[in-house]
Structures are given as C-alpha cells and as structure tokens.
Scaffold this motif. Structure first.
Motif, PDB file in Angstrom:
ATOM      1  N   GLY A  54       0.795  -1.170   0.103  1.00 50.84           N
ATOM      2  CA  GLY A  54      -0.005  -0.115  -0.169  1.00 50.84           C
ATOM      3  C   GLY A  54       1.133   1.133  -0.035  1.00 50.84           C
ATOM      4  N   SER A  55       0.384   2.408   0.085  1.00 52.96           N
ATOM      5  CA  SER A  55       1.175   3.729  -0.079  1.00 52.96           C
ATOM      6  C   SER A  55       1.052   4.426   1.211  1.00 52.96           C
ATOM      7  N   LEU A  56       2.170   5.332   1.226  1.00 48.63           N
ATOM      8  CA  LEU A  56       2.373   6.148   2.274  1.00 48.63           C
ATOM      9  C   LEU A  56       2.418   7.554   1.522  1.00 48.63           C
ATOM     10  N   ASP A  57       1.761   8.641   2.521  1.00 45.87           N
ATOM     11  CA  ASP A  57       2.212  10.041   2.011  1.00 45.87           C
ATOM     12  C   ASP A  57       3.548  10.560   3.153  1.00 45.87           C
ATOM     13  N   ILE A  58       4.663  11.135   2.173  1.00 44.60           N
ATOM     14  CA  ILE A  58       5.626  11.657   2.808  1.00 44.60           C
ATOM     15  C   ILE A  58       5.940  12.743   2.484  1.00 44.60           C
ATOM     16  N   THR A  59       6.055  13.871   3.663  1.00 41.42           N
ATOM     17  CA  THR A  59       6.480  15.333   3.383  1.00 41.42           C
ATOM     18  C   THR A  59       7.517  15.663   4.201  1.00 41.42           C
TER      19      THR A  59
END
Ligand SMILES: N[C@H](CCC[C@H](N)C(=O)O)C(=O)O
Length: 274
Positions: free
Chosen positions: A246-251
């Motif tokens: 699955g996906s992760l949002d990274i900032t």
C-alpha cells in the motif's frame, strides 16, 4: 500467559504487547520463536508498549525484528502503536508522544483510518547512521561481489541504504538486499530500499529489511527513500510512496522533520503461553 494484538501497517505485520498492564520479558530466542510463521504467532516485528521513562512522553515503545534483534525505530509500527493504545484504552488522546530507543516521535490519530507520525529529522552524518565514509555525501558508491551500487545512505533512527531502479517489479531485492544489508561499511547493518521514480509526486519502493528480509511495507524505508529523492529534486517535497502492501504520504524539506501518513490496522487479539 501473554495477551497481545496482531496488527499491520500496509501488510508489515506486528505482534503488539501491552507491557503497561502486563510484565512480560522475552529474550531474543523467544522473540524469534514467536516470529516464526509456521510454529509461532508470525510477524515482521514485535512491539512492546511500556510506561514512559520521561515525564514529557506518554509511553516508551521497544521494537524487535523477527530475528530477535532490538532496533531504534519502526514507522509502520508507530502508526499501529498509536491505534493500539487507543484500542486498549491506555490513552484517550489523539496526539500521543512516545520515546523509542533513539528519539521521541509524535503520533496523531487523524481519523478512524489514518495516522500521521512526525518521524523526526533524517540523519546524514555517517558516524550517526552508522556508515563508514570520509564525509557526508548525497550519493555513495558501494562495492560488493564485483558489483558497484550508487546509493543514498541515511538514518531515520535506523540505518537505510536506497538504490534507484528502472523497474521495481524486476529489482533484485532478495539477492542485492541480502548482499548489502550486512555490508562491512554498515557497522550495525542496514535496511535496503529499491526505489523507482514514477513522477514528481509518486514513487514505488520495495525494502529488504534488516533482521527480516523483504516486507510488504517499511515506514522508515519510505521516509528514507523519499528524503534521498527529495534531496536530489527527483521528488517534490510531498509525495506518495507506493509499496507492495500500500501507499504512504511523505512530506519533508531540509531542516524539518519527516511527516508520514498512512493506515494502521488491528487484525485480532490473542493470548499465548510461552
Ligand atoms: N527492520 C528495521 C526495523 C523495522 C522498520 C520497518 N518495519 C518500518 O516500518 O519502519 C530495522 O532493522 O531497522
């Protein structure tokens, strides 16, 4: 009797033990036996939730790989930790501060689904990673088994080595991961990430984790890969990292902590006599 929860962050799975109301001690052999997917509970990492050592934090949490080794940080584990302490009624807060072997992180329960974690500042200084190098570089050359690898090396509290690939589906994760995870320049081993840039705000990643092997997702690995790509302007400072699970949002931007947002899933509660 050990009461535990089985949880996962994008398929990176955990046995989570409440050691606030229990008093469980496990040695590395017992942890490895529990990690066994045929004869034990089966997990990538064991998370032990403990009372805080420091009055400024809510909990301490210890992380053990499937091979029984204790490590400094686990990103998917941090999200599951936050969900766990709410699920178990150990906290009624939405913002939870927790110390680990190396640092303090802030966990924000954003919704029923999403958890955001301030993963702290990435570390580029070789001695702090640790990594044998004369000076800090954005990209290093690693030689192993008559092959040469260009890679980024940094710490998110735990050591990471990231390699760019053209096609994530055919990346030699098992072979090169096993080769580099114990490379002699990594005094404490390393997690090996294989990164394919798709666009300015989207990349694909597979990670051969130290002490485990390839996992379906690696939170600190997603942070490390995103930071390395952002340092080279290959990704914008907010990007979606797509892992097999699955996906992760990274900032992230230089001088700031890495923010990671994703899901954390409770699967079942169990008990086991060891
Ligand atoms: N294998 C890692 C620990 C778990 C990291 C990973 N599961 C994550 O979500 O960050 C290490 O030895 O440093």
């Amino acid at each position: 009797m050990i009461h535990f929860s089985k949880m996962h962050g994008l398929g990176n799975d955990f046995m989570v033990i409440d050691n606030v109301t229990q008093n469980i001690f496990l040695n590395s052999e017992q942890i490895a036996a529990l990690a066994d997917r045929n004869r034990g509970v089966g997990f990538d990492q064991l998370l032990m939730v403990e009372p805080p050592y420091d009055p400024d934090v809510d909990f301490h949490y210890r992380i053990f790989n499937a091979d029984g080794s204790e490590v400094q940080q686990c990103g998917n584990g941090a999200r599951c930790f936050g969900r766990f302490v709410r699920h178990k009624g150990l906290s009624n807060k939405n913002q939870i501060r927790v110390s680990t072997k190396k640092g303090v992180i802030d966990i924000q329960l954003k919704s029923e689904e999403l958890v955001e974690v301030d993963m702290g500042m990435p570390e580029f200084e070789p001695q702090q990673i640790p990594f044998k190098a004369n000076k800090s570089e954005v990209t290093y050359i690693l030689r192993a088994a008559e092959q040469t690898f260009l890679c980024g090396v940094l710490s998110m509290g735990n050591p990471h080595c990231v390699i760019l690939v053209d096609d994530i589906a055919t990346a030699p994760v098992a072979e090169v991961g096993a080769l580099l995870t114990r490379h002699e320049r990594f005094a404490e081993g390393a997690n090996i990430g294989f990164l394919q840039i798709i666009s300015r705000d989207h990349a694909k990643l597979r990670v051969f984790e130290r002490g485990v092997g390839e996992t379906q997702a690696c939170g600190t690995g997603a942070c490390a890969a995103a930071v390395w790509a952002m340092r080279q302007d290959k990704l914008a400072n907010s990007a979606r990292i797509e892992l097999p699970g699955g996906s992760l949002d990274i900032t992230w931007q230089a001088g700031h902590p890495v923010m990671m947002t994703g899901t954390a899933t409770h699967v079942f509660d169990g008990q086991i006599v060891i």
